[in-house]
Design an enzyme around this catalytic site. Structure first.
Site, PDB file in Angstrom:
ATOM      1  N   LEU A  24      26.640  15.263  17.895  1.00 24.52           N
ATOM      2  CA  LEU A  24      27.583  15.814  16.915  1.00 24.52           C
ATOM      3  C   LEU A  24      28.976  15.923  17.527  1.00 24.52           C
ATOM      4  O   LEU A  24      29.830  16.674  17.066  1.00 24.52           O
ATOM      5  CB  LEU A  24      27.103  17.175  16.411  1.00 24.52           C
ATOM      6  CG  LEU A  24      25.737  17.191  15.726  1.00 24.52           C
ATOM      7  CD1 LEU A  24      25.378  18.601  15.266  1.00 24.52           C
ATOM      8  CD2 LEU A  24      25.693  16.234  14.536  1.00 24.52           C
ATOM      9  N   SER A  25      29.157  15.192  18.608  1.00 23.74           N
ATOM     10  CA  SER A  25      30.487  15.034  19.220  1.00 23.74           C
ATOM     11  C   SER A  25      31.076  16.296  19.818  1.00 23.74           C
ATOM     12  O   SER A  25      32.255  16.599  19.624  1.00 23.74           O
ATOM     13  CB  SER A  25      31.473  14.458  18.211  1.00 23.74           C
ATOM     14  OG  SER A  25      31.150  13.139  17.962  1.00 23.74           O
TER      15      SER A  25
ATOM     16  N   ASP B  23      34.668   9.248  16.421  1.00 23.87           N
ATOM     17  CA  ASP B  23      34.464  10.688  16.616  1.00 23.87           C
ATOM     18  C   ASP B  23      35.786  11.443  16.668  1.00 23.87           C
ATOM     19  O   ASP B  23      35.982  12.450  15.986  1.00 23.87           O
ATOM     20  CB  ASP B  23      33.702  10.950  17.921  1.00 23.87           C
ATOM     21  CG  ASP B  23      32.384  10.213  17.963  1.00 23.87           C
ATOM     22  OD1 ASP B  23      31.936   9.750  16.899  1.00 23.87           O
ATOM     23  OD2 ASP B  23      31.807  10.092  19.060  1.00 23.87           O
TER      24      ASP B  23
ATOM     25  N   THR C 104      29.499   0.679  14.343  1.00 20.16           N
ATOM     26  CA  THR C 104      30.401  -0.308  13.728  1.00 20.16           C
ATOM     27  C   THR C 104      31.827  -0.115  14.225  1.00 20.16           C
ATOM     28  O   THR C 104      32.651  -1.002  14.075  1.00 20.16           O
ATOM     29  CB  THR C 104      30.409  -0.149  12.193  1.00 20.16           C
ATOM     30  OG1 THR C 104      30.593   1.239  11.902  1.00 20.16           O
ATOM     31  CG2 THR C 104      29.124  -0.625  11.559  1.00 20.16           C
TER      32      THR C 104
ATOM     33  N   GLU D 139      38.362   9.500  26.881  1.00 18.54           N
ATOM     34  CA  GLU D 139      36.923   9.207  26.978  1.00 18.54           C
ATOM     35  C   GLU D 139      36.701   7.826  27.622  1.00 18.54           C
ATOM     36  O   GLU D 139      35.837   7.656  28.472  1.00 18.54           O
ATOM     37  CB  GLU D 139      36.326   9.237  25.559  1.00 18.54           C
ATOM     38  CG  GLU D 139      34.845   9.034  25.485  1.00 18.54           C
ATOM     39  CD  GLU D 139      34.035  10.312  25.570  1.00 18.54           C
ATOM     40  OE1 GLU D 139      34.470  11.341  25.022  1.00 18.54           O
ATOM     41  OE2 GLU D 139      32.962  10.295  26.186  1.00 18.54           O
TER      42      GLU D 139
ATOM     43  N   GLU E 110      27.116   3.179  11.536  1.00 20.98           N
ATOM     44  CA  GLU E 110      26.835   3.536  12.942  1.00 20.98           C
ATOM     45  C   GLU E 110      26.957   2.314  13.831  1.00 20.98           C
ATOM     46  O   GLU E 110      26.464   1.239  13.491  1.00 20.98           O
ATOM     47  CB  GLU E 110      25.416   4.106  13.022  1.00 20.98           C
ATOM     48  CG  GLU E 110      25.272   5.218  14.012  1.00 20.98           C
ATOM     49  CD  GLU E 110      26.067   6.453  13.625  1.00 20.98           C
ATOM     50  OE1 GLU E 110      27.178   6.629  14.168  1.00 20.98           O
ATOM     51  OE2 GLU E 110      25.578   7.235  12.796  1.00 20.98           O
TER      52      GLU E 110
HETATM   53  C1  GLA Z   1      29.288   7.528  19.569  1.00 18.15           C
HETATM   54  C2  GLA Z   1      30.686   6.979  19.833  1.00 18.15           C
HETATM   55  C3  GLA Z   1      31.343   6.481  18.546  1.00 18.15           C
HETATM   56  C4  GLA Z   1      30.417   5.562  17.768  1.00 18.15           C
HETATM   57  C5  GLA Z   1      29.019   6.153  17.654  1.00 18.15           C
HETATM   58  C6  GLA Z   1      28.036   5.190  17.056  1.00 18.15           C
HETATM   59  O1  GLA Z   1      29.374   8.696  18.814  1.00 18.15           O
HETATM   60  O2  GLA Z   1      31.511   7.951  20.439  1.00 18.15           O
HETATM   61  O3  GLA Z   1      32.580   5.867  18.835  1.00 18.15           O
HETATM   62  O4  GLA Z   1      30.383   4.292  18.352  1.00 18.15           O
HETATM   63  O5  GLA Z   1      28.505   6.565  18.902  1.00 18.15           O
HETATM   64  O6  GLA Z   1      28.367   4.918  15.742  1.00 18.15           O
END
Ligand code: GLA
Length: 388
Positions: A128-129, A175, A35, A163, A33
């Site tokens: 959860l994107s 994501d 990273t 984004e 996370e």
């Molecule tokens: C969000 C971002 C990702 C990532 C995470 C943390 O989901 O969109 O690119 O940096 O946070 O790991």
């Protein structure tokens, strides 16, 4: 599902001739996370929940967007020449607008308006994107409708660009990559510095992935996200005065310990420490998983949470309550926050026979302490975008 979506499309836009129905998943990150913008490794997987879209070309120079999740906002119409971010006016539709705008930035690909109806079953702002899912869905649908060539990996990169440049969130590639490249029953071990990746089967046999949604909306999260990112950039810049590296992901723990004092600022040292240690944890976790050592994998998930709590400071009382309670429930192999943090979700690996007890214990404790309920999802790992 398809029939219902087409019926709704007919009601909103009229006619369903030439309509095509697409799906893009959401994602959960198992470990790695914060990273991805530090040139480190991540280990996410696509889910079987996600975003559905019915799309067609409409013969106009205007795109029309409608979301069944935000039906009170009605149809958002915008001319192809006027795709400009406007938080108030376009709200959720900024995401598909951003993707179309990026597609058209260099060469015109989307030269005719589209009608796009959306329905998502990922909880919004949960980590959860849902937004990356909507971006990838839009790019995939445009590719299919307009018939241009674009690999799934390029769809991920384009969606990330939307984004970053259109929405203004400086997210990494995790994501969009996890969603575009998702593979059933596999997580993706991705090196974000090179985009080299490998699928790793997740065979949990007697355990399940349980996601707990804190229902704390992120709100301020996006600005904090950019703040963490620039703290890491400052730390990298300082380290580069004594060591020739391109990203924090190139450092081992001991190399970091040797040079960290040059960063100066105590907070930034902790931010960079998380980035370096979390990257190494991710590499070790994947090795453990390959060796069938799920216990070590779970322990590394727990360590990841502690680092996000203490050094990166992106958890908060809601996520900490869920995770710290999870650790006490029998049959929990590992639990951590997932995604950007500041609210959103946690992910846990829980033995099948303990899942009910897990939901009850964590649910009751959370409600008593936080004052509102958490939601639980037992999830399956699914494929990337597809046409239904
Ligand atoms: C969000 C971002 C990702 C990532 C995470 C943390 O989901 O969109 O690119 O940096 O946070 O790991």
């Amino acid at each position: 599902m398809k029939e219902q979506l087409l019926e709704e499309f007919e009601r909103v836009f009229g006619g369903t001739e030439d309509c095509r129905v697409f799906f893009a998943p959401g994602r959960v990150n198992l470990i790695g996370e914060h990273t991805d913008y530090n040139g480190g490794h991540v280990f996410p997987c696509a889910l079987t929940i996600g975003t559905y879209g019915v799309a067609r070309k409409n013969g106009m120079d205007t795109c029309r967007f409608y979301s069944m999740n935000f039906s009170n906002q009605g149809v958002k119409a915008v001319n192809l020449d006027e795709l400009v971010y406007d938080r108030e006016e376009y709200n959720w539709a900024n995401y598909p607008m951003g993707v179309i705008s990026m597609l058209n930035e260099n060469e015109v690909r989307v030269d005719e308006g589209i009608d796009l109806l959306i329905f998502g079953n990922i909880p919004n702002a949960s980590g959860l994107s849902s937004s990356a899912s909507l971006e990838v869905l839009t790019a995939f649908a445009c590719r299919e409708l307009f018939g241009f060539e674009m690999s799934l990996q390029d769809i991920a990169l384009l969606s990330q660009k939307a984004e970053n440049k259109f929405i203004g969130v400086n997210c990494g590639i995790m994501d969009q990559f996890a969603i575009a490249m998702g593979k059933k029953d596999n997580a993706i071990f991705l090196d974000t510095a090179t985009l080299k990746y490998e699928y790793a089967p997740i065979k949990l046999k007697d355990a399940k992935i349980v996601i707990t949604c804190s229902n704390k909306k992120r709100g301020l999260g996006d600005s904090k996200y950019n703040e963490r990112r620039s703290e890491c950039e400052d730390a990298l810049e300082a380290i580069r005065t004594v060591k020739n590296i391109n990203s924090l992901g190139e450092l081992s723990e001991s190399e970091f310990e040797e040079v960290k004092s040059v960063i100066g600022d105590e907070t930034k040292i902790r931010r960079a420490k998380h980035a370096v240690y979390e990257n190494m944890r991710t590499v070790r976790a994947v090795t453990a998983l390959k060796d069938g050592d799920i216990e070590t994998f779970g322990k590394l998930m727990n360590d990841s949470h502690l680092s996000l709590q203490k050094d990166y400071e992106v958890t908060g009382i809601e996520l900490d309550t869920i995770v710290e309670t999870s650790w006490k429930v029998p049959g929990v192999i590992g639990a951590r926050m997932t995604g950007a943090g500041f609210g959103g979700c946690t992910v846990a690996i829980v033995k099948n026979e303990n899942v009910d007890e897990y939901i009850k214990t964590v649910g009751d404790t959370y409600l008593a302490k936080i004052g509102y309920a958490a939601d639980f999802y037992t999830v399956e790992i699914g494929n990337g975008p597809t046409e239904l």
